[in-house]
Design a protein around this motif. Structure first.
Motif, PDB file in Angstrom:
ATOM      1  N   PHE A  48       0.826  -1.204   0.000  1.00  0.00           N
ATOM      2  CA  PHE A  48       0.000   0.000   0.000  1.00  0.00           C
ATOM      3  C   PHE A  48       0.866   1.263   0.000  1.00  0.00           C
ATOM      4  O   PHE A  48       0.431   2.321   0.438  1.00  0.00           O
ATOM      5  N   PHE A  49       2.087   1.152  -0.513  1.00  0.00           N
ATOM      6  CA  PHE A  49       2.940   2.331  -0.607  1.00  0.00           C
ATOM      7  C   PHE A  49       3.650   2.433  -1.960  1.00  0.00           C
ATOM      8  O   PHE A  49       4.062   3.500  -2.368  1.00  0.00           O
ATOM      9  N   GLY A  50       3.813   1.304  -2.654  1.00  0.00           N
ATOM     10  CA  GLY A  50       4.307   1.302  -4.025  1.00  0.00           C
ATOM     11  C   GLY A  50       5.650   1.977  -4.218  1.00  0.00           C
ATOM     12  O   GLY A  50       5.843   2.709  -5.185  1.00  0.00           O
ATOM     13  N   GLY A  51       6.597   1.727  -3.303  1.00  0.00           N
ATOM     14  CA  GLY A  51       7.902   2.364  -3.457  1.00  0.00           C
ATOM     15  C   GLY A  51       7.810   3.872  -3.456  1.00  0.00           C
ATOM     16  O   GLY A  51       8.444   4.555  -4.264  1.00  0.00           O
ATOM     17  N   ILE A  52       7.018   4.419  -2.546  1.00  0.00           N
ATOM     18  CA  ILE A  52       6.722   5.857  -2.416  1.00  0.00           C
ATOM     19  C   ILE A  52       5.923   6.331  -3.631  1.00  0.00           C
ATOM     20  O   ILE A  52       6.345   7.205  -4.383  1.00  0.00           O
ATOM     21  N   LEU A  53       4.759   5.736  -3.846  1.00  0.00           N
ATOM     22  CA  LEU A  53       3.806   6.117  -4.896  1.00  0.00           C
ATOM     23  C   LEU A  53       4.396   5.995  -6.299  1.00  0.00           C
ATOM     24  O   LEU A  53       3.993   6.684  -7.220  1.00  0.00           O
ATOM     25  N   THR A  54       5.353   5.102  -6.462  1.00  0.00           N
ATOM     26  CA  THR A  54       6.040   4.977  -7.737  1.00  0.00           C
ATOM     27  C   THR A  54       5.527   3.797  -8.559  1.00  0.00           C
ATOM     28  O   THR A  54       5.398   3.908  -9.779  1.00  0.00           O
ATOM     29  N   THR A  55       5.248   2.677  -7.923  1.00  0.00           N
ATOM     30  CA  THR A  55       4.644   1.561  -8.651  1.00  0.00           C
ATOM     31  C   THR A  55       3.171   1.899  -8.818  1.00  0.00           C
ATOM     32  O   THR A  55       2.331   1.544  -8.000  1.00  0.00           O
ATOM     33  N   MET A  56       2.865   2.623  -9.893  1.00  0.00           N
ATOM     34  CA  MET A  56       1.547   3.229 -10.064  1.00  0.00           C
ATOM     35  C   MET A  56       0.495   2.233 -10.526  1.00  0.00           C
ATOM     36  O   MET A  56      -0.641   2.254 -10.049  1.00  0.00           O
ATOM     37  N   GLY A 276       6.703   6.198 -14.540  1.00  0.00           N
ATOM     38  CA  GLY A 276       7.680   5.179 -14.898  1.00  0.00           C
ATOM     39  C   GLY A 276       7.408   3.825 -14.287  1.00  0.00           C
ATOM     40  O   GLY A 276       8.061   2.840 -14.655  1.00  0.00           O
ATOM     41  N   ASN A 277       6.460   3.765 -13.328  1.00  0.00           N
ATOM     42  CA  ASN A 277       6.135   2.502 -12.654  1.00  0.00           C
ATOM     43  C   ASN A 277       7.374   1.812 -12.079  1.00  0.00           C
ATOM     44  O   ASN A 277       7.479   0.590 -12.060  1.00  0.00           O
ATOM     45  N   GLY A 278       8.319   2.618 -11.610  1.00  0.00           N
ATOM     46  CA  GLY A 278       9.558   2.086 -11.049  1.00  0.00           C
ATOM     47  C   GLY A 278      10.777   2.451 -11.860  1.00  0.00           C
ATOM     48  O   GLY A 278      11.902   2.407 -11.343  1.00  0.00           O
ATOM     49  N   LEU A 279      10.590   2.806 -13.126  1.00  0.00           N
ATOM     50  CA  LEU A 279      11.697   3.294 -13.930  1.00  0.00           C
ATOM     51  C   LEU A 279      11.995   4.747 -13.545  1.00  0.00           C
ATOM     52  O   LEU A 279      11.108   5.475 -13.115  1.00  0.00           O
ATOM     53  N   SER A 280      13.231   5.169 -13.726  1.00  0.00           N
ATOM     54  CA  SER A 280      13.654   6.508 -13.315  1.00  0.00           C
ATOM     55  C   SER A 280      13.186   7.527 -14.348  1.00  0.00           C
ATOM     56  O   SER A 280      13.844   7.760 -15.364  1.00  0.00           O
ATOM     57  N   MET A 281      12.029   8.144 -14.077  1.00  0.00           N
ATOM     58  CA  MET A 281      11.386   9.005 -15.064  1.00  0.00           C
ATOM     59  C   MET A 281      10.685  10.167 -14.374  1.00  0.00           C
ATOM     60  O   MET A 281       9.972   9.975 -13.384  1.00  0.00           O
ATOM     61  N   GLY A 282      10.871  11.364 -14.896  1.00  0.00           N
ATOM     62  CA  GLY A 282      10.151  12.544 -14.457  1.00  0.00           C
ATOM     63  C   GLY A 282      10.044  13.498 -15.621  1.00  0.00           C
ATOM     64  O   GLY A 282      10.472  13.182 -16.741  1.00  0.00           O
ATOM     65  N   GLY A 283       9.484  14.673 -15.369  1.00  0.00           N
ATOM     66  CA  GLY A 283       9.404  15.619 -16.462  1.00  0.00           C
ATOM     67  C   GLY A 283       8.652  16.889 -16.120  1.00  0.00           C
ATOM     68  O   GLY A 283       8.119  17.061 -15.015  1.00  0.00           O
ATOM     69  N   VAL A 284       8.630  17.776 -17.100  1.00  0.00           N
ATOM     70  CA  VAL A 284       7.999  19.083 -16.986  1.00  0.00           C
ATOM     71  C   VAL A 284       7.112  19.297 -18.201  1.00  0.00           C
ATOM     72  O   VAL A 284       7.494  18.966 -19.325  1.00  0.00           O
ATOM     73  N   ILE A 285       5.922  19.844 -17.962  1.00  0.00           N
ATOM     74  CA  ILE A 285       5.018  20.252 -19.029  1.00  0.00           C
ATOM     75  C   ILE A 285       4.809  21.752 -18.889  1.00  0.00           C
ATOM     76  O   ILE A 285       4.564  22.255 -17.790  1.00  0.00           O
ATOM     77  N   ALA A 286       4.885  22.461 -20.004  1.00  0.00           N
ATOM     78  CA  ALA A 286       4.654  23.911 -19.963  1.00  0.00           C
ATOM     79  C   ALA A 286       4.224  24.398 -21.337  1.00  0.00           C
ATOM     80  O   ALA A 286       4.484  23.745 -22.352  1.00  0.00           O
ATOM     81  N   ARG A 287       3.551  25.533 -21.339  1.00  0.00           N
ATOM     82  CA  ARG A 287       3.256  26.182 -22.609  1.00  0.00           C
ATOM     83  C   ARG A 287       4.564  26.447 -23.359  1.00  0.00           C
ATOM     84  O   ARG A 287       5.612  26.691 -22.737  1.00  0.00           O
ATOM     85  N   ALA A 288       4.507  26.438 -24.681  1.00  0.00           N
ATOM     86  CA  ALA A 288       5.714  26.594 -25.490  1.00  0.00           C
ATOM     87  C   ALA A 288       6.470  27.872 -25.139  1.00  0.00           C
ATOM     88  O   ALA A 288       7.707  27.866 -25.051  1.00  0.00           O
ATOM     89  N   ILE A 403      -1.044   6.130   2.762  1.00  0.00           N
ATOM     90  CA  ILE A 403      -1.627   4.929   2.156  1.00  0.00           C
ATOM     91  C   ILE A 403      -1.849   5.216   0.674  1.00  0.00           C
ATOM     92  O   ILE A 403      -2.633   6.099   0.319  1.00  0.00           O
ATOM     93  N   ALA A 404      -1.149   4.477  -0.188  1.00  0.00           N
ATOM     94  CA  ALA A 404      -1.219   4.752  -1.629  1.00  0.00           C
ATOM     95  C   ALA A 404      -0.927   3.476  -2.415  1.00  0.00           C
ATOM     96  O   ALA A 404       0.176   3.282  -2.924  1.00  0.00           O
ATOM     97  N   PRO A 405      -1.914   2.591  -2.545  1.00  0.00           N
ATOM     98  CA  PRO A 405      -1.699   1.341  -3.272  1.00  0.00           C
ATOM     99  C   PRO A 405      -1.563   1.581  -4.774  1.00  0.00           C
ATOM    100  O   PRO A 405      -1.974   2.635  -5.292  1.00  0.00           O
ATOM    101  N   PRO A 406      -1.045   0.609  -5.506  1.00  0.00           N
ATOM    102  CA  PRO A 406      -1.105   0.684  -6.965  1.00  0.00           C
ATOM    103  C   PRO A 406      -2.549   0.860  -7.438  1.00  0.00           C
ATOM    104  O   PRO A 406      -3.495   0.372  -6.790  1.00  0.00           O
ATOM    105  N   LEU A 407      -2.721   1.532  -8.582  1.00  0.00           N
ATOM    106  CA  LEU A 407      -4.059   1.917  -9.021  1.00  0.00           C
ATOM    107  C   LEU A 407      -4.876   0.759  -9.593  1.00  0.00           C
ATOM    108  O   LEU A 407      -6.042   0.947  -9.919  1.00  0.00           O
ATOM    109  N   THR A 408      -4.281  -0.424  -9.699  1.00  0.00           N
ATOM    110  CA  THR A 408      -5.040  -1.618 -10.102  1.00  0.00           C
ATOM    111  C   THR A 408      -5.633  -2.342  -8.899  1.00  0.00           C
ATOM    112  O   THR A 408      -6.135  -3.469  -9.041  1.00  0.00           O
TER     113      THR A 408
END
Length: 430
Positions: A48-56, A276-288, A403-408
């Motif tokens: 119920f923690f998913g590697g700190i909300l990472t295993t989504m 990333g579901n455990g892969l090292s992934m992040g990012g930024v979204i912004a207007r052009a 408390i943050a389980p995987p979304l499945t």
């Protein structure tokens, strides 16, 4: 192979002393499947923690593991100096679901790096190093993100590249505005924001805010608060950065992004963890116009690598195809309502949305909001582990269960986890 005691000793010998490890007898998680993990001794836990909300989505999701395996068999790395089809396809998909007009996407390796990038964009565009942040916030562990973190537990230095001003609104339970109606609370926080801006002087670059504070213990202000802030910011030309590292991708159930509960659109959105579901992934979204404001050359060696992009794209497509946001909305109330109905004297507050739930533990008989009880949070963590459930903790005082389980998550697993949580809370109640 050595046991957990030996591995712990080796960990302490070679890794920094400031790396926190859960449990009096830490466990080595060796494998996972679905919503469960197994330790090195073969014991199974409901996660119920998913590697700190990472295993989504799920551990060992076949669609993700196949995408990673297939990509690894072709090429693992190239950098942004070369055209990268998986990175472009992932960025296109993220832009499509972002709800940000004229969106561009920059991929990073973590949420910390994503927030670093957002701060770089905002401070460069506004030509200012002044940043607004919420009290009780957390935005990463780098020098710049520690500088804007409003939770002293996670701020090891007072040195900063920014002039930071902290405003109210990150949480209601222990707020000086506790007891006010939502409308009155928002009005009070807006007044505070205006007063801080009047005192700051000059051109503030941006406000950065988590719609629900993660490390802060899954706290938040009322829906509409950040939108009310945005009205003030817009009048002054100040950017709004929504830190969606933990709230994004439908975890709250009611919306795909946490900011969508607030009636206004941010200028910049940061994300990581679950994509990333455990892969090292992040990012930024912004207007052009915001994303393209930098005047110097730049590259990313590891951000958006073919391997992580392929896995993240498969993960995001699975989430969308299987309506995991809807699943969070269906099963979150089982946990949220069940914990609220329990009525334990050590539960001071139960809060959250969807599958992102915080339980603040207090010492019984200490009034309202109650004295924080980090020792009880630790005890519940241990009791849950003994019963086969992994949860997290946080909050300024370390007294909030996260408390943050995987979304499945299934209905049966939600009921099982709730039963274990209730039993653990009852066990440690004085």
């Amino acid at each position: 192979m050595s046991g957990p005691d030996d591995l712990l000793a080796r960990t302490r010998a070679v890794l920094p002393s400031w790396l926190a490890v859960y449990y009096q007898e830490p466990i080595e998680i060796e494998r996972g499947e679905g919503r469960h993990v197994w330790d090195a001794d073969g014991r199974r836990y409901l996660d119920f923690f998913g590697g700190i909300l990472t295993t989504m989505t799920a551990h060992a999701l076949p669609e993700v593991t196949k995408a990673v395996s297939d990509q690894a068999g072709r090429i693992i790395h190239s950098s942004t100096l070369y055209l990268n089809r998986p990175m472009v396809e992932l960025a296109e998909q993220i832009a499509a679901v972002s709800d940000i007009p004229d969106a561009k996407v920059f991929l990073t390796t973590s949420g910390t790096e994503a927030n670093d990038t957002a701060l770089l964009l905002a401070s460069s565009l506004r030509r200012s190093n002044q940043i607004l942040a919420l009290r009780n916030s957390y935005h990463g562990r780098s020098f710049s993100t520690v500088a804007i973190t409003g939770n002293r537990t996670w701020s090891p230095t007072s040195l900063s590249p920014f002039q930071v001003y902290y405003v109210h609104g990150g949480q209601q339970y222990r707020s000086p505005y506790a007891g006010l109606s939502d409308g009155e609370y928002i009005a009070a926080c807006v007044t505070d924001l205006n007063e801080v801006l009047d005192q700051a002087g000059g051109d503030v670059a941006a406000l950065i805010a988590e719609p629900i504070q993660g490390v802060g213990g899954f706290t938040s202000g009322p829906d509409g608060l950040l939108g009310a802030f945005a009205d003030v910011l817009r009048e002054r030309g100040i950017l709004w950065i929504s830190d969606e590292v933990q709230t994004g991708w439908g975890r709250t159930g009611e919306h795909f992004w946490g900011w969508q509960a607030h009636g206004s659109t941010p200028d910049i959105v940061t994300f990581a963890k679950g994509i990333g579901n455990g892969l090292s992934m992040g990012g930024v979204i912004a207007r052009a116009e915001v994303m393209d404001c930098l005047g110097a050359n730049s590259i990313s060696t590891f951000g958006g690598s073919p391997l992580t992009s392929a896995g993240a794209l498969a993960n995001l497509r699975y989430l969308l195809d299987h309506d995991l946001q809807g699943n969070a909305a269906r099963h979150g109330p089982t946990l949220l309502d069940g914990l609220r109905a329990h009525g334990s004297p050590i539960i001071g507050d139960v809060r959250g949305k969807g599958l992102m739930i915080g339980v603040e533990l207090v010492r019984p008989g200490t009034g309202s909001p109650g004295e924080p009880a980090p020792e009880l949070a630790n005890a519940v963590l241990e009791a849950c582990k003994r019963r086969g459930l992994l949860v997290g903790k946080g909050g300024l005082h370390g007294n909030a269960l996260r408390i943050a389980p995987p979304l499945t998550l299934t209905a049966e697993e939600a009921e099982e986890g709730l039963a274990i949580l209730v039993a653990a809370i009852e066990e440690v109640t004085p």
